[in-house]
Design a protein around this motif. Structure first.
Motif, PDB file in Angstrom:
ATOM      1  N   ALA A 150       0.831  -1.210   0.000  1.00 21.91           N
ATOM      2  CA  ALA A 150       0.000   0.000   0.000  1.00 21.91           C
ATOM      3  C   ALA A 150       0.860   1.252   0.000  1.00 21.91           C
ATOM      4  O   ALA A 150       1.829   1.363   0.761  1.00 21.91           O
ATOM      5  CB  ALA A 150      -0.918  -0.003   1.221  1.00 21.91           C
ATOM      6  N   ALA A 152       0.150   3.995   1.293  1.00 16.92           N
ATOM      7  CA  ALA A 152       0.096   4.629   2.610  1.00 16.92           C
ATOM      8  C   ALA A 152       1.215   4.162   3.521  1.00 16.92           C
ATOM      9  O   ALA A 152       1.692   4.917   4.379  1.00 16.92           O
ATOM     10  CB  ALA A 152      -1.259   4.362   3.266  1.00 16.92           C
ATOM     11  N   ASP A 187      -5.669   3.196  -1.252  1.00 21.17           N
ATOM     12  CA  ASP A 187      -6.270   2.859   0.041  1.00 21.17           C
ATOM     13  C   ASP A 187      -7.292   1.738  -0.038  1.00 21.17           C
ATOM     14  O   ASP A 187      -7.567   1.077   0.972  1.00 21.17           O
ATOM     15  CB  ASP A 187      -6.940   4.106   0.648  1.00 21.17           C
ATOM     16  N   ASP A 188      -7.884   1.519  -1.211  1.00 25.40           N
ATOM     17  CA  ASP A 188      -8.905   0.481  -1.357  1.00 25.40           C
ATOM     18  C   ASP A 188      -8.321  -0.892  -1.679  1.00 25.40           C
ATOM     19  O   ASP A 188      -9.071  -1.862  -1.833  1.00 25.40           O
ATOM     20  CB  ASP A 188      -9.903   0.875  -2.453  1.00 25.40           C
ATOM     21  N   PRO A 200      -8.109  -3.541   2.642  1.00 29.25           N
ATOM     22  CA  PRO A 200      -7.639  -2.634   3.694  1.00 29.25           C
ATOM     23  C   PRO A 200      -8.061  -3.123   5.076  1.00 29.25           C
ATOM     24  O   PRO A 200      -9.243  -3.319   5.344  1.00 29.25           O
ATOM     25  CB  PRO A 200      -8.296  -1.305   3.345  1.00 29.25           C
ATOM     26  N   GLY A 207      -1.456   1.610   6.734  1.00 30.85           N
ATOM     27  CA  GLY A 207      -1.859   1.070   5.441  1.00 30.85           C
ATOM     28  C   GLY A 207      -1.892  -0.438   5.395  1.00 30.85           C
ATOM     29  O   GLY A 207      -1.798  -1.032   4.315  1.00 30.85           O
TER      30      GLY A 207
END
Length: 290
Positions: A150, A152, A187-188, A200, A207
């Motif tokens: 991810a 994030a 994020d998905d 997630p 993340g």
């Protein structure tokens, strides 16, 4: 204590644990702030000796990868701690010398054979074997693999909160980026080839993603650090001290437990023993190791 494992079939996939090392010194009351003797005692006999030591308070945990061979692809889910890496913040991970690559070879796989490395998150004990020290620098261990995680997680390492762990990014993630081996997810999450999908499940980290696998009408879930120890199967409200956001971690754990309840196998990143669990109404607590 189990360091080697059998292989499991999920549809067309053959799944084998590749152990990096066992952890045998973590004190339960320190890992789980909600720990009480009355909450643990009903499960002590079932946990001892593979999951809970003789004193009834020291946890036994594992750090490992999952090797998945499916439809001609060789896939690793998470890559353990790694060898020879300076980890002054945790002596358990500092300057190790484990037989991880030999165990991978024993399973019939050389580093060059790996096509995909799927990372649930970018913590020290999940990215370590991404790289190894060769010719005076950290280089990708799996040079032909696309490494998926991810965005994030990468972004977090640029924040002040990650300063004390920046070395993990520098020696275990940055070399992959420099080599052009990284695929970042939003994020998905999303679907990857061969029936893998990232979901997630934040809370443990910003993340964090769990990874499902669907093949031949069968399903599995690689949960990363949604749970750290089998006691959380019986006390799903328990967060560990390693969870960054407790409320999110509980929601993600509830989601994962619901997902396991539909019949899929759960492949844990840290459970000892076989590290593989399924829902079983006939078993104590409704869960059985397989």
């Amino acid at each position: 204590m189990t360091t080697e494992s059998t292989s499991y079939r999920v549809g067309n996939a053959r799944i084998t644990r590749i152990t990096d090392r066992l952890l045998t010194t973590l004190r339960g009351p320190k890992v789980f702030p909600d720990w009480t003797e009355s909450a643990v005692t009903p499960w002590s006999d079932a946990m001892h000796p593979e999951m809970l030591s003789d004193d009834g308070q020291t946890l036994i945990m594992s750090v490992h990868s999952w090797l998945v061979r499916i439809d001609g692809l060789v896939v690793l889910v998470d890559t353990g701690i790694g060898n020879g890496k300076a980890r002054p913040f945790n002596r358990v991970f500092d300057q190790l010398n484990t037989g991880y690559l030999q165990r991978l070879a024993n399973a019939g796989v050389q580093p060059e054979d790996v096509d995909l490395v799927l990372l649930t998150h970018l913590h020290v004990d999940h990215v370590g074997w991404n790289t190894r020290y060769v010719d005076g620098r950290w280089q990708p261990t799996f040079p032909n693999a696309r490494h998926v995680y991810a965005q994030a997680e990468e972004d977090f390492y640029a924040t002040p909160a990650a300063a004390s762990r920046r070395m993990v990014f520098d020696d275990s993630v940055r070399p992959l980026i420099d080599a052009g081996l990284v695929h970042r997810l939003g994020d998905d999450g999303g679907e990857i080839e061969a029936g893998f999908r990232f979901h997630p499940t934040p809370g443990h980290s910003v993340g964090h993603m769990s990874i499902s696998l669907s093949s031949g009408g069968e399903n599995a879930l690689f949960g990363g650090d949604v749970m750290h120890h089998p006691l959380q199967l019986h006390h799903p409200d328990w967060n560990s001290v390693f969870c960054a956001d407790g409320a999110q971690a509980r929601r993600s754990r509830a989601w994962a437990l619901d997902a396991i309840g539909d019949g899929r196998l759960y492949f844990s990143s840290h459970f000892p023993g076989t590290s593989v669990v399924r829902a079983d109404a006939r078993a104590d607590g409704g869960w059985a190791f397989v």
